[in-house]
Scaffold this motif. Sequence first.
Motif, PDB file in Angstrom:
ATOM      1  N   SER A   1       0.831  -1.209   0.000  1.00 30.71           N
ATOM      2  CA  SER A   1       0.000   0.000   0.000  1.00 30.71           C
ATOM      3  C   SER A   1       0.866   1.261   0.000  1.00 30.71           C
ATOM      4  O   SER A   1       0.482   2.273  -0.574  1.00 30.71           O
ATOM      5  N   ILE A   2       2.047   1.199   0.604  1.00 27.02           N
ATOM      6  CA  ILE A   2       2.973   2.330   0.564  1.00 27.02           C
ATOM      7  C   ILE A   2       3.388   2.597  -0.880  1.00 27.02           C
ATOM      8  O   ILE A   2       3.334   3.729  -1.362  1.00 27.02           O
ATOM      9  N   VAL A   3       3.776   1.551  -1.582  1.00 30.13           N
ATOM     10  CA  VAL A   3       4.204   1.695  -2.969  1.00 30.13           C
ATOM     11  C   VAL A   3       3.038   2.168  -3.839  1.00 30.13           C
ATOM     12  O   VAL A   3       3.188   3.073  -4.660  1.00 30.13           O
ATOM     13  N   ALA A   4       1.861   1.574  -3.649  1.00 29.88           N
ATOM     14  CA  ALA A   4       0.685   1.963  -4.439  1.00 29.88           C
ATOM     15  C   ALA A   4       0.308   3.419  -4.188  1.00 29.88           C
ATOM     16  O   ALA A   4      -0.021   4.156  -5.126  1.00 29.88           O
ATOM     17  N   GLY A   5       0.374   3.845  -2.946  1.00 31.16           N
ATOM     18  CA  GLY A   5       0.067   5.236  -2.609  1.00 31.16           C
ATOM     19  C   GLY A   5       1.052   6.194  -3.239  1.00 31.16           C
ATOM     20  O   GLY A   5       0.673   7.247  -3.763  1.00 31.16           O
ATOM     21  N   TYR A   6       2.329   5.827  -3.218  1.00 32.23           N
ATOM     22  CA  TYR A   6       3.348   6.663  -3.843  1.00 32.23           C
ATOM     23  C   TYR A   6       3.107   6.760  -5.347  1.00 32.23           C
ATOM     24  O   TYR A   6       3.166   7.851  -5.925  1.00 32.23           O
ATOM     25  N   GLU A   7       2.837   5.635  -5.990  1.00 26.33           N
ATOM     26  CA  GLU A   7       2.608   5.628  -7.435  1.00 26.33           C
ATOM     27  C   GLU A   7       1.382   6.470  -7.795  1.00 26.33           C
ATOM     28  O   GLU A   7       1.392   7.197  -8.782  1.00 26.33           O
ATOM     29  N   GLN A   8       0.348   6.383  -7.004  1.00 24.56           N
ATOM     30  CA  GLN A   8      -0.871   7.169  -7.226  1.00 24.56           C
ATOM     31  C   GLN A   8      -0.586   8.665  -7.092  1.00 24.56           C
ATOM     32  O   GLN A   8      -1.025   9.477  -7.905  1.00 24.56           O
TER      33      GLN A   8
ATOM     34  N   GLN B   1      -0.785  11.654 -10.027  1.00 21.92           N
ATOM     35  CA  GLN B   1      -1.573  12.877  -9.859  1.00 21.92           C
ATOM     36  C   GLN B   1      -0.713  14.123 -10.012  1.00 21.92           C
ATOM     37  O   GLN B   1      -1.121  15.086 -10.630  1.00 21.92           O
ATOM     38  N   LEU B   2       0.470  14.094  -9.456  1.00 24.55           N
ATOM     39  CA  LEU B   2       1.367  15.244  -9.563  1.00 24.55           C
ATOM     40  C   LEU B   2       1.816  15.445 -11.009  1.00 24.55           C
ATOM     41  O   LEU B   2       1.886  16.577 -11.486  1.00 24.55           O
ATOM     42  N   ASN B   3       2.087  14.373 -11.722  1.00 20.64           N
ATOM     43  CA  ASN B   3       2.501  14.475 -13.118  1.00 20.64           C
ATOM     44  C   ASN B   3       1.369  14.983 -14.006  1.00 20.64           C
ATOM     45  O   ASN B   3       1.616  15.700 -14.966  1.00 20.64           O
TER      46      ASN B   3
END
Length: 67
Positions: free
Chosen positions: A51-58, A62-64
Amino acid sequence: GLGSKVKTPAFLTPLAGKPAREPRWAKVDKDGGEIQSITGATISSRAVARSIVAGYEQLKKQLNSQQ
């Protein structure tokens, strides 16, 4: 149960301050990562790591998309 220990400071504190740009560290020790899995709750520990990795990727997506 044992899985509830993933909410404790003993499990979460070592995760603070890790580099968000390199979520490769976000794996449990049994999978070659840096997160110390909770004995008897490896599945819960893996779920937190994923979930840490998924949250970071999400967040990164969004930022991109805002640029």
